[in-house]
Design a protein around this motif. Structure first.
Motif, PDB file in Angstrom:
ATOM      1  N   VAL A 182       0.855  -1.196   0.000  1.00  0.00           N
ATOM      2  CA  VAL A 182       0.000   0.000   0.000  1.00  0.00           C
ATOM      3  C   VAL A 182       0.891   1.246   0.000  1.00  0.00           C
ATOM      4  CG1 VAL A 182      -1.608   1.346   1.408  1.00  0.00           C
ATOM      5  CG2 VAL A 182      -1.913  -1.119   1.186  1.00  0.00           C
ATOM      6  N   PRO A 191       0.577   5.914  -7.410  1.00  0.00           N
ATOM      7  CA  PRO A 191      -0.057   5.600  -6.127  1.00  0.00           C
ATOM      8  C   PRO A 191      -0.918   4.349  -6.270  1.00  0.00           C
ATOM      9  CG  PRO A 191      -1.097   7.513  -7.128  1.00  0.00           C
ATOM     10  CD  PRO A 191       0.035   7.114  -8.032  1.00  0.00           C
ATOM     11  N   ARG A 192      -0.925   3.515  -5.232  1.00  0.00           N
ATOM     12  CA  ARG A 192      -1.765   2.318  -5.328  1.00  0.00           C
ATOM     13  C   ARG A 192      -2.359   1.943  -3.975  1.00  0.00           C
ATOM     14  NH1 ARG A 192       2.830  -2.343  -6.420  1.00  0.00           N
ATOM     15  NH2 ARG A 192       4.328  -1.510  -4.960  1.00  0.00           N
ATOM     16  N   PHE A 193      -3.558   1.425  -4.015  1.00  0.00           N
ATOM     17  CA  PHE A 193      -4.285   0.906  -2.848  1.00  0.00           C
ATOM     18  C   PHE A 193      -4.429   1.920  -1.727  1.00  0.00           C
ATOM     19  CE2 PHE A 193      -1.477  -2.605  -4.444  1.00  0.00           C
ATOM     20  CZ  PHE A 193      -2.417  -3.137  -5.311  1.00  0.00           C
TER      21      PHE A 193
END
Lengths: 500, 186
Positions: A182, A191-193
């Motif tokens: 994350v 950007p992820r999760f």
């Protein structure tokens, strides 16, 4: 001689008054939380981690290490006196130690545990000093495939050592790895999760996760059914073991030290497995196996030596490879990162004073423990009479302060509550938190090395099998996985991890 | 511990601690089918949780660039992991139909009610009220998680705890907290 010079440097570092003070604070704190059931070394270290930011790197790591092995000493006191493991690694000590105490031999049992622990601590400190440098040299030649495979071994071992279902433990590892991802992808900056939450763009806070899953969840579990602790032994006398005791404890201590040291080095190993293995061995080779469970000296001496030896040698993979062997080591790595030190084989060469200072401090700490614990036993017994409901408000307060002080970010406090809930829920579902934490720490590293290795091999996954060290590690991981999945071993493992 | 599932049914229902939600039973159709399909509520929840979390990460990762095995994008590794998690979730549920189960045990509702809000309360008030009053409130709320705590004891205990923390963390360790915050007119 290099080793001698290094040890001199280490002792000079560890014996400075400032570091001695923090070693002392560490072992006292460790004993304290070890004695008190319901709060473990992992939660304590997680809580204190941010506060150590204010200290010198060496002092903070010396203190945190002291908490870990101090807790091994303290845990045995509780196991012997009230038949309840203060630490999970002293669970087997309770079997025979408590029986000795019921026969009026609590003093001897405590001394045997302390002497065994000290001997094992001394030997394993030497082992760390001898084995760490060559391992560091090997590790310096590691490339991405080797690191990837090594981490797989560590993760698989943590599965093997978890209680209960192997599949759930595997799930915990994978969940931990996912939670570790994350934030922001390091290669592309994508950007992820993060669910659109700005605070998550740097990833989940490691301290908040550890405090929530270990600290808060542990309190909730203790609050499920509150009962008063019954301290049967009010006064401990006759500390000195008899001549017969000495005769009976010598061989188990030696064997326990060997078993503990060996199992501690393995990734995923550490104190808990070591004490169980030692008890099993002692019972099997004893000429009087019937004595076990009724107050056998060997049943105290062996496991207590083994858990201390295992606690110490589990520093070897952490110090040399930067790979944590258990959750406590994962936290130590967290402490290094907070201090701006990159964990890994370079620590030994770039920070020799830190590296050798920690090693030397372990022996000093063990000496302090044996000198302090036996005379202070009356104090620890008194501590056991403090009811739990007086303790946990303090734990909550310290957790909050500790987490908030990492980056003065209130979002981290909300994360603590969230992970406390998650941790408690997982505990109710019989999912162990330890593999989750290891996965969380290793997630980003694992992905980085996987991607790097694939780029270097031009997309050929055989790179993990073509390189001998990497292949060996992967075979080891596969072997461990097969072994824990075999029905006969699974049954044995269930027996070993039976909880009271 | 593996035994034919149908001989265990009666024990399972008792053993699993809590009754299954009605829709799981209803979905099994007639009564005799139900006897052959019994789930441990613990494993069912656990497996469902794994699958749910796995799906969440899989969907999110699929929205990112997956890339190829040679040049993995930000979604590649998480997508693979999410797939594994879903698979493990299914295995947990399937295994749960065969094994004997232990009861779920009591749940610390009161504990959750008082313990979990404590750090949140600290987070909400530490800047406004300042370290000292905020910590006092946090400790006080947490203290009532135990049924054994009495108000007088709690006040004394938390008062001492606050004093200790201020001396150790604020003065001795020098953590940069405002002891009293702007909400109190300071």
């Amino acid at each position: 001689m290099d080793l001698l010079n290094n040890l001199v440097l280490g002792f000079a570092t560890a014996a400075s008054p400032y570091n001695l003070l923090f070693c002392f604070i560490g072992v006292i704190l460790g004993t304290l939380i070890g004695v008190l059931p319901g709060i473990g070394a992992t939660a304590t270290i997680a809580m204190l981690l941010p506060i150590t930011f204010q200290l010198e790197p060496v002092s903070s790591l010396i203190m945190l290490a002291g908490i870990y092995y101090g807790a091994q000493y303290g845990g045995s006191t509780t196991a012997i006196l009230i038949n309840m493991p203060g630490e999970s690694s002293s669970a087997v000590t309770a079997i025979d130690g408590y029986q000795m105490a019921r026969k009026g031999r609590a003093g001897a049992a405590l001394s045997i545990a302390a002497i065994g622990s000290f001997f094992a601590g001394t030997v394993s400190t030497i082992l760390v000093a001898v084995f760490a440098p060559p391992l560091t040299a090997v590790a310096l030649r590691f490339g991405s495939p080797e690191y990837f495979s090594l981490m797989i071994v560590g993760l698989v071992s943590s599965v093997a050592l978890a209680h209960g279902s192997v599949v759930k433990a595997l799930g915990m590892v994978v969940l931990g790895l996912l939670l570790g991802l994350v934030g922001t992808d390091i290669y592309t900056g994508t950007p992820r999760f993060n669910l659109g939450i700005l605070e998550l763009s740097d990833g989940l806070n490691f301290v908040a996760l550890a405090v929530g899953v270990f600290g808060i969840a542990e309190i909730l579990r203790n609050l499920e059914n509150e009962h008063d602790r019954d301290v049967m032994i009010k006064k401990v006398t006759n500390l000195w073991p008899t001549r017969q005791d000495w005769k009976e404890m010598t061989a188990p201590i030696l064997r326990g030290t060997v078993i503990g040291s060996a199992l501690g080095i393995l990734p995923g190993g550490g104190a808990i497995l070591a004490s169980f293995a030692s008890y099993t061995v002692e019972k099997r080779i004893s000429s009087t196996p019937d004595e076990f469970g009724k107050g056998a000296v060997a049943g105290v001496a062996g496991p207590e030596s083994a858990n201390n030896a295992g606690a110490q040698t589990s520093f070897i993979p952490m110090l040399t490879l930067g790979i944590p062997a258990n959750p406590v080591m994962a936290l130590m790595i967290g402490a290094m990162i907070i201090q701006g030190i990159v964990p890994g084989p370079n620590v030994a060469t770039e920070q020799p004073a830190l590296f050798w200072g920690i090693i030397a401090s372990m022996w000093i700490g063990n000496l302090m423990l044996i000198l302090l614990n036996l005379p202070l036993i009356g104090l620890w017994v008194k501590l056991l009479t403090i009811p739990y409901y007086m303790l946990f408000p303090a734990i909550i307060a310290f957790c909050s302060i500790g987490v908030y002080s990492v980056n003065s970010n209130v979002f981290d406090l909300y994360a603590v509550a969230f992970f406390g809930l998650i941790g408690y829920g997982l505990a109710k579902l019989r999912c162990e938190p330890a593999p989750l934490l290891l996965g969380f720490v290793l997630g980003p590293l694992l992905e980085e090395h996987l991607r790097r290795a694939m780029i270097m091999s031009r997309g050929d996954p055989m790179t993990f099998l073509n390189r001998p060290i990497s292949l060996g590690l992967l075979l080891l991981a596969a072997a461990v996985l097969v072994v824990v999945l075999l029905p006969s071993i699974r049954k044995k493992r269930d027996e070993v991890f039976v909880e009271d | 511990m593996r035994r034919p599932a149908n001989t265990l049914i009666s024990r399972l229902w008792v053993g699993s601690g809590r009754a299954l939600p009605a829709f799981f039973i209803a979905s099994n159709g007639r009564g005799e089918h139900m006897r052959n399909l019994s789930f441990s509520s613990r494993d069912l929840i656990c497996g469902a949780l794994f699958i749910f979390i796995g799906l969440f990460f899989a969907i999110q990762a699929y929205g990112l660039e997956l890339g190829t095995a040679l040049r993995m994008g930000p979604g590649y590794f998480p997508f693979v992991l999410a797939g594994i998690l879903i698979l493990l979730g299914i295995i947990v549920i399937v295994q749960g139909t065969q094994l004997q189960h232990e009861p779920m045990g009591p749940i610390a509702w009161r504990g959750m009610l008082f313990i979990l809000p404590a750090p949140i309360l600290f987070g909400l008030t530490v800047r406004g009220l300042g370290f000292v009053p905020s910590l006092f409130l946090t400790g006080l709320v947490a203290a009532f998680a135990s049924t054994k705590m009495r108000p007088g004891t709690a006040l004394l205990l938390v008062g001492g705890l606050t004093l200790f923390s201020v001396i150790v963390f604020s003065y001795a360790l020098g953590l940069p907290f405002r002891r009293f915050g702007p909400w109190l007119g300071q």
